[in-house]
Each structure stands twice: as structure tokens, then as C-alpha cells.
Scaffold this active site. Structure first.
Site, mmCIF file in Angstrom:
data_model
loop_
_atom_site.group_PDB
_atom_site.id
_atom_site.type_symbol
_atom_site.label_atom_id
_atom_site.label_comp_id
_atom_site.label_asym_id
_atom_site.label_seq_id
_atom_site.Cartn_x
_atom_site.Cartn_y
_atom_site.Cartn_z
ATOM 1 N N SER A 136 -116.073 32.594 116.479
ATOM 2 C CA SER A 136 -114.753 32.741 115.858
ATOM 3 C C SER A 136 -113.973 33.911 116.458
ATOM 4 C CB SER A 136 -114.895 32.967 114.353
ATOM 5 O OG SER A 136 -115.447 31.829 113.726
ATOM 6 N N ARG A 179 -130.942 34.111 74.089
ATOM 7 C CA ARG A 179 -129.751 34.453 73.306
ATOM 8 C C ARG A 179 -129.649 33.550 72.077
ATOM 9 N NH1 ARG A 179 -125.717 38.444 72.748
ATOM 10 N NH2 ARG A 179 -123.782 37.461 72.057
ATOM 11 N N GLU A 185 -119.126 28.720 108.852
ATOM 12 C CA GLU A 185 -119.747 27.624 109.605
ATOM 13 C C GLU A 185 -119.029 26.297 109.361
ATOM 14 O OE1 GLU A 185 -123.822 27.524 110.445
ATOM 15 O OE2 GLU A 185 -124.102 29.677 110.126
#
Length: 374
Positions: free
Chosen positions: A128, A265, A360
Site C-alpha cells: 500500500s 450477572r 488486506e
């Protein structure tokens, strides 16, 4: 929790047990400190290399592990469950070795691959540029022929392990087109920018590279002059599977954290996992993770069988990274307000998932690739 995997051999099962042990000891124990402080894990990649985890799918004749790609990818997934940045860097290292392995001459392979796969070196992939991300053909970094080699001038961007890698697979434009080079990690005329200030994956640097008339010898050209884009795209098919596996591991980590929290929880007098609204959310998360894993494994098995897998690689990258973004976001929701704090890892998982839809090949590019194969 340990993933119930279908592996091809007893050797592969033993190997994955080793991977889990190493990942628990070396990655899970260090990830919070380095990601929070944005520091590099000195010595970690040598440890992975000593365990054979930096060369798992490459041929044994060059020092690799000789394992099928489906085994290698599941190793990456296990690493990503503990530390996504490290898993991505291992995937990029494998990507960086691909061009020399598949397109190098016998002499180049004999000269460089044993060290590249020996466990002491880490590679970077330099395709790149600031103006050329998805449009790789627009790159402008130049390789000008000179006596005995090439002069490299230009800038590259978004290099994982930039400034720390021992070698780079570099793509630059010669008079005949884009070409591929096996570049050393340090050479006169090569400098690196400061690490990018990223949303996530803080433990491994991402930098730009600046080539200022740096010289590379002729024998560092990989493949034919002008063959670079073909090499780059072939490498990315394999690399996208690596990212799909990393994304799946990250999603699995988020799912595990959410399920464990939901079992502890209590709200309205019972564990929140017993509330249908939350139970269904967790079920959808589990289905997404399993689907992502099945998709990348299908592509990997095609690759191992020696049949075309480019479309399946893009599908795997698209499905797995979109799943990771959705699953990590839902994991934050399961934790409620606590999920928005750094006291729990799910906020980090969500930040890390985002880039997997980008690098990618963005997921929009994956859709283009898939459409062209229809």
C-alpha cells in the site's frame, strides 16, 4: 473456553494443544499491559518462532512446519483469541514469505527462506501507498534500473511491523510495470515514519516507509520484472484467509467473555443469560462465530487440495470480519455500561475488529472480487 475443533491428524491436535499453552503463557498474560501502554512485546516473536509458530504452513525442506493451511489458520485463531495484534503480525509474516516461496528461483529460496522461516526473523508486507490502498495498481514507488540492481524511491504506507521487521516484501514500479522485491529490513536510504496512532492493535507498530534512492541488488527481484501485481494478488488470497482466522478468534474471545458475564450477572432475580432477549443475542453471536470458522476452513481445505480458492478466500474474509465487528459490538451490549469501560476487554475487542474489515482488501473490495467470480 476451548473450541471443539475437527483436526485432520493426531499430530495437529497435539500441535493445537501446544499453541494454546504457549498462547496462554506468552500472550494472554501480557496483552493488557502492552495494548494499554502501546508498547512492543520485546522477544515475543522469537518465542513464537522457537516454538515453530512462525513457519507452520511452509515446506519442511526450507525449515517450515509442513502443516496444512487448515491447521495453520486454526493456530492463528487461537493466537487471536488471546492477542489479536500478535496474530495479525504472524499472518503478515506468512504473507511476506509467500512471494519468495511461490515465485522465487531455487537459488533465492535456498539463500533466504531458511532464515526467514527459522524463527528469528519477522517479515513485513509493503504494498500500500498513501494514495494507493485498494487500488494497488496506482502505486508510484519507483524501482529504477541501475548498474547491478535498482534504485528505490517513494513512500509506502500501513506496514505492519514497519521499522521492526527484518525483511520486507516490497512492490515498486519498474519500467515494465509493478515488480516484487525481497528487501532487507535496513538499507541506506530507507527510513520509517513514527508509528500510526491507531484505534486498536496497539502492541505491534504500523508505519510508513520512505525510500530515498535506496539500492537493491538485481537478485532481490522476485519473479519476473513486471509480474508484481500478479504476485501481490496471489499472496493476498492466502493472506485474506489469515485475517479471516484472526477475526474469528477475536469474535470467539468476545463471545466467551459475553457468555461468562451473562452467566454471572443477575437482573430481575435471575442470571441474564436466562432472559430470552439476551439468550437469543448470544445464540446469534455463537452462530456467527461458527459460520465464520466454517467459511474460512472451507477455503483453506480448497487451498490444501490445490484447487481454485480465490472467491472462497474473499467470502471468508468478508464473512469473518463482518461477523467479528457484529459479535464484538454485541458483546459490549451484553456487558452494558461496564462494556464501555476499559475494566473489561470487550471494548478493546470492538476497536480491534474494525480494522479487519479494512486491511488486506476492504470488504467492499471483497464484494467486487466475489461478484466477478459469479
Amino acid at each position: 473456553m476451548a473450541v471443539d475443533r475437527l483436526l485432520p491428524t493426531e499430530e495437529a491436535r497435539d500441535l493445537l494443544d501446544l499453541v494454546r499453552d504457549v498462547a496462554d503463557k506468552e500472550l494472554a498474560s501480557r496483552v493488557d499491559e502492552h495494548e494499554r501502554n502501546e508498547t512492543y512485546p520485546e522477544g515475543l516473536f522469537r518465542t513464537l518462532g522457537a516454538a515453530g509458530l512462525l513457519s507452520l504452513p511452509q515446506p519442511e525442506e526450507y525449515g517450515g512446519g509442513g502443516q496444512p493451511y487448515e491447521v495453520y489458520l486454526q493456530m492463528l485463531e487461537e493466537l487471536a483469541q488471546r492477542w489479536a495484534a500478535v496474530a495479525v503480525a504472524v499472518s503478515v509474516h506468512t504473507l511476506s514469505c509467500f512471494p519468495l516461496l511461490e515465485f522465487g528461483t531455487p537459488e533465492q529460496r535456498e539463500r533466504w527462506l531458511p532464515d526467514m522461516l527459522g524463527g528469528d526473523l519477522v517479515g513485513g508486507y509493503s504494498l500500500s501507498e498513501p494514495q494507493a490502498g485498494s487500488d494497488a495498481a496506482a502505486l508510484t514507488c519507483k524501482a529504477t534500473p541501475a548498474e547491478g540492481g535498482y534504485r528505490i524511491s517513494g513512500s509506502k504506507a500501513w506496514i505492519t511491523h514497519g521499522g521492526r521487521a527484518d525483511f520486507y516484501t516490497l512492490f515498486a514500479r519498474t519500467p515494465t510495470g509493478v515488480s516484487c522485491f525481497h528487501a532487507p529490513g535496513a538499507v541506506d536510504g530507507l527510513t520509517f515514519g513514527r508509528p500510526e496512532e491507531k484505534m486498536g492493535l496497539h502492541g505491534v507498530p504500523t508505519t510508513a516507509a520512505h525510500w530515498d534512492d535506496a539500492f537493491l541488488e538485481t537478485d532481490r527481484l522476485v519473479g519476473a520484472d513486471g509480474q508484481g501485481l500478479r504476485i501481490a494478488f496471489a499472496a493476498l488470497d492466502s493472506g485474506r484467509l489469515g485475517i479471516a482466522a484472526c477475526a474469528t478468534g477475536l469474535a470467539q474471545a468476545a463471545l466467551d467473555a459475553a457468555v461468562n458475564y451473562a452467566k454471572e450477572r443477575t437482573a430481575f432475580g435471575r442470571k441474564i443469560i436466562l432472559h430470552q432477549g439476551l439468550g437469543f443475542l448470544l445464540a446469534d453471536m455463537a452462530a456467527a462465530v461458527e459460520s465464520a470458522r466454517a467459511t474460512y476452513l472451507d477455503a483453506a481445505r480448497r487451498r490444501d487440495a490445490g484447487v481454485e480458492y480465490s472467491r472462497q478466500a474473499s467470502i471468508a474474509k468478508l464473512v469473518a470480519t463482518d461477523a467479528a465487528m457484529k459479535v464484538t459490538t454485541d458483546a459490549v451490549q451484553v456487558f452494558g455500561g461496564y462494556g464501555y469501560t476499559r475494566e473489561f476487554p470487550v471494548e478493546r475487542f470492538m476497536r480491534e475488529a474494525k480494522v479487519m474489515q479494512i486491511f488486506e482488501g476492504t470488504n467492499q473490495i471483497q464484494r467486487l472480487v466475489i461478484a466477478r467470480h459469479l
